[in-house]
Design a protein around this motif. Structure first.
Motif, PDB file in Angstrom:
ATOM      1  N   UNK A  70       0.850  -1.184   0.000  1.00  0.00           N
ATOM      2  CA  UNK A  70       0.000   0.000   0.000  1.00  0.00           C
ATOM      3  C   UNK A  70       0.890   1.240   0.000  1.00  0.00           C
ATOM      4  N   UNK A  71       0.838   2.011  -1.085  1.00  0.00           N
ATOM      5  CA  UNK A  71       1.745   3.151  -1.273  1.00  0.00           C
ATOM      6  C   UNK A  71       0.991   4.463  -1.084  1.00  0.00           C
ATOM      7  N   UNK A  72       1.556   5.371  -0.302  1.00  0.00           N
ATOM      8  CA  UNK A  72       0.957   6.690  -0.101  1.00  0.00           C
ATOM      9  C   UNK A  72       1.096   7.510  -1.381  1.00  0.00           C
ATOM     10  N   UNK A  73       0.011   8.189  -1.783  1.00  0.00           N
ATOM     11  CA  UNK A  73       0.038   9.036  -2.973  1.00  0.00           C
ATOM     12  C   UNK A  73      -0.581  10.388  -2.662  1.00  0.00           C
ATOM     13  N   UNK A  74      -0.161  11.396  -3.423  1.00  0.00           N
ATOM     14  CA  UNK A  74      -0.672  12.748  -3.288  1.00  0.00           C
ATOM     15  C   UNK A  74      -0.269  13.537  -4.514  1.00  0.00           C
ATOM     16  N   UNK A  75      -0.510  14.849  -4.544  1.00  0.00           N
ATOM     17  CA  UNK A  75      -0.149  15.651  -5.715  1.00  0.00           C
ATOM     18  C   UNK A  75       1.324  15.464  -6.090  1.00  0.00           C
ATOM     19  N   UNK A  76       1.562  15.127  -7.365  1.00  0.00           N
ATOM     20  CA  UNK A  76       2.926  14.906  -7.828  1.00  0.00           C
ATOM     21  C   UNK A  76       3.371  13.460  -7.769  1.00  0.00           C
ATOM     22  N   UNK A  77       2.506  12.543  -7.295  1.00  0.00           N
ATOM     23  CA  UNK A  77       2.878  11.124  -7.242  1.00  0.00           C
ATOM     24  C   UNK A  77       2.672  10.487  -8.615  1.00  0.00           C
ATOM     25  N   UNK A  78       3.655   9.719  -9.039  1.00  0.00           N
ATOM     26  CA  UNK A  78       3.570   8.968 -10.291  1.00  0.00           C
ATOM     27  C   UNK A  78       3.730   7.492  -9.959  1.00  0.00           C
ATOM     28  N   UNK A  79       2.666   6.728 -10.193  1.00  0.00           N
ATOM     29  CA  UNK A  79       2.647   5.301  -9.876  1.00  0.00           C
ATOM     30  C   UNK A  79       2.945   4.512 -11.146  1.00  0.00           C
ATOM     31  N   UNK A  80       3.861   3.553 -11.038  1.00  0.00           N
ATOM     32  CA  UNK A  80       4.212   2.696 -12.176  1.00  0.00           C
ATOM     33  C   UNK A  80       3.728   1.278 -11.905  1.00  0.00           C
ATOM     34  N   UNK A  81       2.909   0.743 -12.819  1.00  0.00           N
ATOM     35  CA  UNK A  81       2.471  -0.651 -12.739  1.00  0.00           C
ATOM     36  C   UNK A  81       2.934  -1.347 -14.013  1.00  0.00           C
ATOM     37  N   UNK A  82       3.862  -2.277 -13.869  1.00  0.00           N
ATOM     38  CA  UNK A  82       4.384  -2.990 -15.026  1.00  0.00           C
ATOM     39  C   UNK A  82       3.470  -4.141 -15.423  1.00  0.00           C
ATOM     40  N   UNK A  83       3.674  -4.637 -16.620  1.00  0.00           N
ATOM     41  CA  UNK A  83       2.921  -5.784 -17.112  1.00  0.00           C
ATOM     42  C   UNK A  83       3.036  -6.943 -16.119  1.00  0.00           C
ATOM     43  N   UNK A  84       1.904  -7.581 -15.841  1.00  0.00           N
ATOM     44  CA  UNK A  84       1.776  -8.736 -14.936  1.00  0.00           C
ATOM     45  C   UNK A  84       1.795  -8.359 -13.458  1.00  0.00           C
ATOM     46  N   UNK A  85       1.904  -7.069 -13.142  1.00  0.00           N
ATOM     47  CA  UNK A  85       1.784  -6.673 -11.741  1.00  0.00           C
ATOM     48  C   UNK A  85       0.312  -6.531 -11.358  1.00  0.00           C
ATOM     49  N   UNK A  86       0.051  -6.619 -10.061  1.00  0.00           N
ATOM     50  CA  UNK A  86      -1.297  -6.486  -9.512  1.00  0.00           C
ATOM     51  C   UNK A  86      -1.424  -5.116  -8.852  1.00  0.00           C
ATOM     52  N   UNK A  87      -2.548  -4.454  -9.065  1.00  0.00           N
ATOM     53  CA  UNK A  87      -2.748  -3.161  -8.397  1.00  0.00           C
ATOM     54  C   UNK A  87      -4.217  -2.917  -8.124  1.00  0.00           C
ATOM     55  N   UNK A  88      -4.492  -1.870  -7.339  1.00  0.00           N
ATOM     56  CA  UNK A  88      -5.869  -1.474  -7.039  1.00  0.00           C
ATOM     57  C   UNK A  88      -5.896   0.012  -6.735  1.00  0.00           C
ATOM     58  N   UNK A  89      -7.008   0.664  -7.107  1.00  0.00           N
ATOM     59  CA  UNK A  89      -7.193   2.092  -6.867  1.00  0.00           C
ATOM     60  C   UNK A  89      -7.780   2.332  -5.474  1.00  0.00           C
ATOM     61  N   UNK A  90      -7.538   3.520  -4.956  1.00  0.00           N
ATOM     62  CA  UNK A  90      -8.152   3.954  -3.704  1.00  0.00           C
ATOM     63  C   UNK A  90      -9.464   4.651  -4.053  1.00  0.00           C
TER      64      UNK A  90
END
Length: 295
Positions: A70-90
């Motif tokens: 679980x990664x903290x995000x805010x203004x200016x955050x750039x999230x990278x999800x590569x092929x075959x990775x798992x992710x979810x939105x808040x």
């Protein structure tokens, strides 16, 4: 995006919304949130991608879930999800910004313009953060380039080349923040490390012997360890364990079969050793982890 099922974690494949977008889809997150009811899966729960995705946050804050972190995000955050990775939105806070979905073919195409840095960035997983927090100058650059890509895709006479070059410029701007060493020697090391990661990923569930991996890489065990320490600050065994533990986490969450069955399928001698191995890496037993992350 089309949904496939792997246990209870959806496998999401890229769908081209319009032929002229040619493998890249830039979406305003506010528009994405408005269309949530049309999704065949819940974006707020883990889903695995068969393509590349970047999420750039311009306003609001929250968390983004990438491969069970679980990664903290805010203004200016750039999230990278590569092929075959798992992710979810808040979806509880719904921060604003952009989502950029990119096919593997498009990444290859950009590679002709961006070259070695892109290969390293799109291949890196172990040892590199999933989220960058950009400074004010980089935020302005990132926002301007994404807005220009959106505008270029909306023009009546669409030419795909500007979006290729614009996105290549965006990745070129941020790749040096992710990658530690862009010298020729550094790139060669990173390429070898990426080969090692791909080899381990392909053999998760088969074997964990780092000396065997060294032999497959035509390296000594000492050289492989040095490579891993230089590229990600971990030993070769830690890299291998990282991939195995991630796969165990995925199966514990997605697969309703017994822990014994998962242990057997992954080739552990007995379920008690399987539990000890997992707890040594995560401080949780498989049962505790399954209960905590049960979907």
């Amino acid at each position: 995006m089309k949904q496939g099922m792997n246990g209870q974690i959806p496998d999401v494949s890229y769908r081209v919304p319009c032929e002229r977008r040619a493998g890249i889809e830039v979406l305003d997150l506010s528009s994405f949130y408005q269309k949530l009811t049309q999704c065949r899966f819940d974006p707020g729960k883990p889903h695995r991608l068969s393509y590349y995705c970047f999420v750039y946050i311009t306003a609001g804050s929250g968390r983004h879930f990438v491969d069970f972190e679980s990664c903290a995000i805010g203004p200016g955050s750039l999230v990278r999800i590569n092929k075959n990775q798992t992710h979810a939105f808040d979806l509880s806070t719904r921060p604003q910004g952009f989502m950029i979905n990119i096919t593997e073919e498009y990444m290859v195409r950009i590679g002709g313009h961006l070259g070695k840095a892109l290969f390293n960035l799109s291949s890196a997983s172990q040892g590199y953060p999933s989220v960058l927090h950009l400074d004010k100058c980089m935020q302005q650059t990132c926002g301007s380039l994404l807005n220009e890509i959106l505008r270029s895709q909306q023009r009546p006479q669409f030419d795909p080349l500007p979006s290729v070059l614009l996105f290549a410029s965006l990745l070129a701007s941020v790749s040096e923040l992710w990658l530690r060493d862009d010298s020729d020697a550094g790139v060669q090391r990173q390429n070898r490390f990426n080969q090692f990661q791909h080899l381990v990923e392909a053999n998760v569930g088969q074997f964990r012997d780092t000396e065997r991996y060294a032999a497959l890489m035509h390296m000594s065990y000492k050289s492989l360890n040095l490579l891993c320490r230089t590229c990600c600050g971990q030993t070769a065994k830690q890299v291998v364990d990282g991939f195995w533990v991630l796969e165990i986490k995925r199966r514990l969450v997605a697969d309703k079969r017994s822990i014994q069955a998962i242990s057997d399928e992954l080739g552990f001698d007995d379920v008690s050793y399987f539990a000890k191995y997992f707890k040594r890496q995560t401080q949780l037993t498989p049962a505790q982890y399954r209960a905590r992350f049960c979907l």
